[in-house]
Scaffold this motif. Structure first.
Motif, PDB file in Angstrom:
ATOM      1  N   SER A 187     -17.709  47.010  -7.250  1.00  0.00           N
ATOM      2  CA  SER A 187     -19.103  47.166  -6.833  1.00  0.00           C
ATOM      3  C   SER A 187     -19.209  47.309  -5.322  1.00  0.00           C
ATOM      4  O   SER A 187     -20.015  48.099  -4.815  1.00  0.00           O
ATOM      5  CB  SER A 187     -19.936  45.963  -7.303  1.00  0.00           C
ATOM      6  OG  SER A 187     -20.075  45.976  -8.706  1.00  0.00           O
ATOM      7  N   LEU A 188     -18.387  46.574  -4.582  1.00  0.00           N
ATOM      8  CA  LEU A 188     -18.381  46.691  -3.119  1.00  0.00           C
ATOM      9  C   LEU A 188     -17.922  48.080  -2.691  1.00  0.00           C
ATOM     10  O   LEU A 188     -18.501  48.686  -1.783  1.00  0.00           O
ATOM     11  CB  LEU A 188     -17.473  45.626  -2.508  1.00  0.00           C
ATOM     12  CG  LEU A 188     -17.972  44.184  -2.552  1.00  0.00           C
ATOM     13  CD1 LEU A 188     -16.890  43.239  -2.050  1.00  0.00           C
ATOM     14  CD2 LEU A 188     -19.244  44.025  -1.722  1.00  0.00           C
TER      15      LEU A 188
ATOM     16  N   GLU B 193     -25.607  48.493  -6.202  1.00  0.00           N
ATOM     17  CA  GLU B 193     -24.206  48.083  -6.319  1.00  0.00           C
ATOM     18  C   GLU B 193     -23.934  46.827  -5.478  1.00  0.00           C
ATOM     19  O   GLU B 193     -23.196  45.938  -5.898  1.00  0.00           O
ATOM     20  CB  GLU B 193     -23.271  49.215  -5.878  1.00  0.00           C
ATOM     21  CG  GLU B 193     -23.239  50.407  -6.818  1.00  0.00           C
ATOM     22  CD  GLU B 193     -22.644  50.072  -8.183  1.00  0.00           C
ATOM     23  OE1 GLU B 193     -21.988  49.017  -8.322  1.00  0.00           O
ATOM     24  OE2 GLU B 193     -22.836  50.882  -9.117  1.00  0.00           O
ATOM     25  N   LEU B 194     -24.557  46.763  -4.303  1.00  0.00           N
ATOM     26  CA  LEU B 194     -24.373  45.595  -3.449  1.00  0.00           C
ATOM     27  C   LEU B 194     -24.998  44.351  -4.084  1.00  0.00           C
ATOM     28  O   LEU B 194     -24.436  43.250  -4.007  1.00  0.00           O
ATOM     29  CB  LEU B 194     -24.985  45.853  -2.074  1.00  0.00           C
ATOM     30  CG  LEU B 194     -24.668  44.843  -0.960  1.00  0.00           C
ATOM     31  CD1 LEU B 194     -23.171  44.594  -0.834  1.00  0.00           C
ATOM     32  CD2 LEU B 194     -25.226  45.331   0.367  1.00  0.00           C
ATOM     33  N   LYS B 195     -26.139  44.522  -4.747  1.00  0.00           N
ATOM     34  CA  LYS B 195     -26.769  43.407  -5.463  1.00  0.00           C
ATOM     35  C   LYS B 195     -25.868  42.911  -6.594  1.00  0.00           C
ATOM     36  O   LYS B 195     -25.756  41.696  -6.824  1.00  0.00           O
ATOM     37  CB  LYS B 195     -28.128  43.851  -6.015  1.00  0.00           C
ATOM     38  CG  LYS B 195     -29.199  43.980  -4.940  1.00  0.00           C
ATOM     39  CD  LYS B 195     -30.401  44.771  -5.412  1.00  0.00           C
ATOM     40  CE  LYS B 195     -31.194  44.075  -6.456  1.00  0.00           C
ATOM     41  NZ  LYS B 195     -32.437  44.847  -6.810  1.00  0.00           N
ATOM     42  N   THR B 196     -25.204  43.849  -7.266  1.00  0.00           N
ATOM     43  CA  THR B 196     -24.262  43.467  -8.320  1.00  0.00           C
ATOM     44  C   THR B 196     -23.096  42.687  -7.745  1.00  0.00           C
ATOM     45  O   THR B 196     -22.676  41.657  -8.295  1.00  0.00           O
ATOM     46  CB  THR B 196     -23.729  44.722  -9.047  1.00  0.00           C
ATOM     47  OG1 THR B 196     -24.818  45.428  -9.643  1.00  0.00           O
ATOM     48  CG2 THR B 196     -22.729  44.340 -10.128  1.00  0.00           C
ATOM     49  N   ALA B 197     -22.574  43.171  -6.604  1.00  0.00           N
ATOM     50  CA  ALA B 197     -21.447  42.489  -5.956  1.00  0.00           C
ATOM     51  C   ALA B 197     -21.827  41.069  -5.544  1.00  0.00           C
ATOM     52  O   ALA B 197     -21.039  40.130  -5.707  1.00  0.00           O
ATOM     53  CB  ALA B 197     -20.987  43.286  -4.731  1.00  0.00           C
ATOM     54  N   ILE B 198     -23.032  40.905  -5.036  1.00  0.00           N
ATOM     55  CA  ILE B 198     -23.494  39.572  -4.621  1.00  0.00           C
ATOM     56  C   ILE B 198     -23.557  38.633  -5.817  1.00  0.00           C
ATOM     57  O   ILE B 198     -23.144  37.472  -5.741  1.00  0.00           O
ATOM     58  CB  ILE B 198     -24.878  39.672  -3.937  1.00  0.00           C
ATOM     59  CG1 ILE B 198     -24.751  40.384  -2.590  1.00  0.00           C
ATOM     60  CG2 ILE B 198     -25.494  38.289  -3.738  1.00  0.00           C
ATOM     61  CD1 ILE B 198     -26.076  40.748  -1.947  1.00  0.00           C
ATOM     62  N   SER B 199     -24.061  39.137  -6.937  1.00  0.00           N
ATOM     63  CA  SER B 199     -24.178  38.299  -8.136  1.00  0.00           C
ATOM     64  C   SER B 199     -22.808  37.882  -8.675  1.00  0.00           C
ATOM     65  O   SER B 199     -22.698  36.851  -9.351  1.00  0.00           O
ATOM     66  CB  SER B 199     -24.955  39.044  -9.225  1.00  0.00           C
ATOM     67  OG  SER B 199     -24.205  40.148  -9.730  1.00  0.00           O
ATOM     68  N   LEU B 200     -21.771  38.667  -8.362  1.00  0.00           N
ATOM     69  CA  LEU B 200     -20.424  38.376  -8.861  1.00  0.00           C
ATOM     70  C   LEU B 200     -19.562  37.618  -7.839  1.00  0.00           C
ATOM     71  O   LEU B 200     -18.419  37.282  -8.131  1.00  0.00           O
ATOM     72  CB  LEU B 200     -19.715  39.682  -9.234  1.00  0.00           C
ATOM     73  CG  LEU B 200     -20.321  40.487 -10.383  1.00  0.00           C
ATOM     74  CD1 LEU B 200     -19.629  41.845 -10.502  1.00  0.00           C
ATOM     75  CD2 LEU B 200     -20.203  39.721 -11.695  1.00  0.00           C
ATOM     76  N   THR B 201     -20.114  37.356  -6.658  1.00  0.00           N
ATOM     77  CA  THR B 201     -19.361  36.695  -5.598  1.00  0.00           C
ATOM     78  C   THR B 201     -19.604  35.190  -5.647  1.00  0.00           C
ATOM     79  O   THR B 201     -20.750  34.737  -5.675  1.00  0.00           O
ATOM     80  CB  THR B 201     -19.776  37.235  -4.212  1.00  0.00           C
ATOM     81  OG1 THR B 201     -19.529  38.641  -4.173  1.00  0.00           O
ATOM     82  CG2 THR B 201     -18.970  36.566  -3.111  1.00  0.00           C
TER      83      THR B 201
ATOM     84  N   LEU C 192     -25.799  42.089   4.687  1.00  0.00           N
ATOM     85  CA  LEU C 192     -25.728  43.549   4.639  1.00  0.00           C
ATOM     86  C   LEU C 192     -26.888  44.131   3.827  1.00  0.00           C
ATOM     87  O   LEU C 192     -27.483  45.145   4.208  1.00  0.00           O
ATOM     88  CB  LEU C 192     -24.393  43.988   4.030  1.00  0.00           C
ATOM     89  CG  LEU C 192     -23.137  43.694   4.846  1.00  0.00           C
ATOM     90  CD1 LEU C 192     -21.887  44.015   4.032  1.00  0.00           C
ATOM     91  CD2 LEU C 192     -23.135  44.502   6.128  1.00  0.00           C
ATOM     92  N   LEU C 193     -27.210  43.479   2.714  1.00  0.00           N
ATOM     93  CA  LEU C 193     -28.309  43.949   1.869  1.00  0.00           C
ATOM     94  C   LEU C 193     -29.643  43.847   2.621  1.00  0.00           C
ATOM     95  O   LEU C 193     -30.488  44.750   2.542  1.00  0.00           O
ATOM     96  CB  LEU C 193     -28.366  43.131   0.579  1.00  0.00           C
ATOM     97  CG  LEU C 193     -29.411  43.540  -0.457  1.00  0.00           C
ATOM     98  CD1 LEU C 193     -29.215  44.991  -0.885  1.00  0.00           C
ATOM     99  CD2 LEU C 193     -29.340  42.617  -1.677  1.00  0.00           C
ATOM    100  N   ALA C 194     -29.804  42.766   3.380  1.00  0.00           N
ATOM    101  CA  ALA C 194     -31.019  42.608   4.182  1.00  0.00           C
ATOM    102  C   ALA C 194     -31.140  43.725   5.212  1.00  0.00           C
ATOM    103  O   ALA C 194     -32.239  44.254   5.449  1.00  0.00           O
ATOM    104  CB  ALA C 194     -31.001  41.247   4.878  1.00  0.00           C
TER     105      ALA C 194
END
Length: 286
Positions: free
Chosen positions: A108-109, A127-135, A147-149
């Motif tokens: 995702s990253l 994709e970044l939101k998905t990566a955050i949820s999996l981190t 980064l998302l902000a």
């Protein structure tokens, strides 16, 4: 350091490889090839990195290292601007039902980076939101949230940006990241609502008094200037931009940025003498 890693891995491969009839029986060898590819990537020798990752993805097809190599191969193609090859890799991964769930977060990253560099910010954000949820690691989660902000701020979604910067401030264990999140929250604060504006100003004024921030006064004044600029309070914004320039002693990039904004503002006001002075400062420090 990366050159040393490359040499050690190459030595390990030459001495311990058990390649018999095209099949490698030493499970550590694929890790060595993968590390060589990463070393070239971080040395910015992307063509060599692509060769190494391509070898791993083909020779160790179906293994964890082979799948990981595909992700790094995607990242490498993005670095050289080869989005066509990136498309092919993404298509192959999407069609592969055996792709390891364990690698969904780094994938995702890599996809977020791919879509961001190719100009598709909405998909990059998803994709970044998905990566955050999996981190799971707190420091990494805060970094990706930061980064998302920034991406939301670039899109003009200041409400979402403010919310995420606030989340970083609350959760990040890293002082430098918290500091920068406070500055960027002020720059992208949702001015459509006055709620919280006074708290932001108090927070930045408190940071000005903190001895830990002596070297960063220019950045804090810049945050105050940006907040007032977005509120159309131009006299106060100009005052803070001016302080940002005068207090900048080591950060040439910040001095140049504050100067060029001041120069543009004075140019718009037809104060050409001050505009010229700050354009000169910009040229000197950018």
């Amino acid at each position: 350091l990366w050159t040393l890693s490359t040499k050690k891995c190459a030595s390990a491969i030459s001495k311990h490889s058990m390649l018999i009839k095209g099949e490698e029986y030493n499970r550590w060898i694929e890790d060595c090839y993968l590390l060589i590819g990463k070393a070239y990537f971080y040395k910015q020798e992307y063509i060599k990195a692509i060769e190494a990752f391509r070898l791993v993805s083909r020779q160790f097809l179906g293994s964890m290292s082979g799948y990981e190599a595909q992700i790094w191969l995607l990242r490498s193609h993005v670095q050289v601007g080869d989005f066509g090859s990136g498309d092919i890799i993404i298509e192959n991964i999407v069609m592969d039902d055996t792709f390891p769930v364990k690698l969904n977060q780094p994938l995702s990253l890599a996809l977020a980076n791919y879509y961001l560099k190719s100009g598709d910010e909405p998909i990059a954000i998803e994709e970044l939101k998905t990566a955050i949820s999996l981190t799971k690691k707190k420091r990494q989660k805060s970094r990706y949230t930061y980064l998302l902000a920034q991406l939301y701020a670039q899109q003009g979604n200041y409400a979402a940006s403010t919310e995420l910067f606030t989340k970083v401030i609350r959760n990040s264990p890293d002082y430098e990241m918290v500091f920068n999140a406070k500055i960027n929250r002020a720059r992208s604060f949702d001015t459509s609502s006055s709620d919280g504006t006074d708290d932001i100003v108090k927070e930045l004024n408190s940071m000005l008094k903190d001895d830990k921030n002596t070297e960063f006064l220019d950045v804090i004044y810049f945050g105050l200037a940006e907040l007032n600029n977005r509120q159309n309070n131009m006299p106060l914004a100009i005052e803070y931009y001016t302080l940002s320039v005068s207090k900048s002693v080591k950060n040439n990039a910040q001095k140049g940025l504050s100067s060029v904004i001041l120069a543009d503002l004075y140019y718009q006001k037809q104060n050409y003498r001050l505009a010229q002075a700050y354009y000169d400062t910009t040229v000197a420090f950018m």
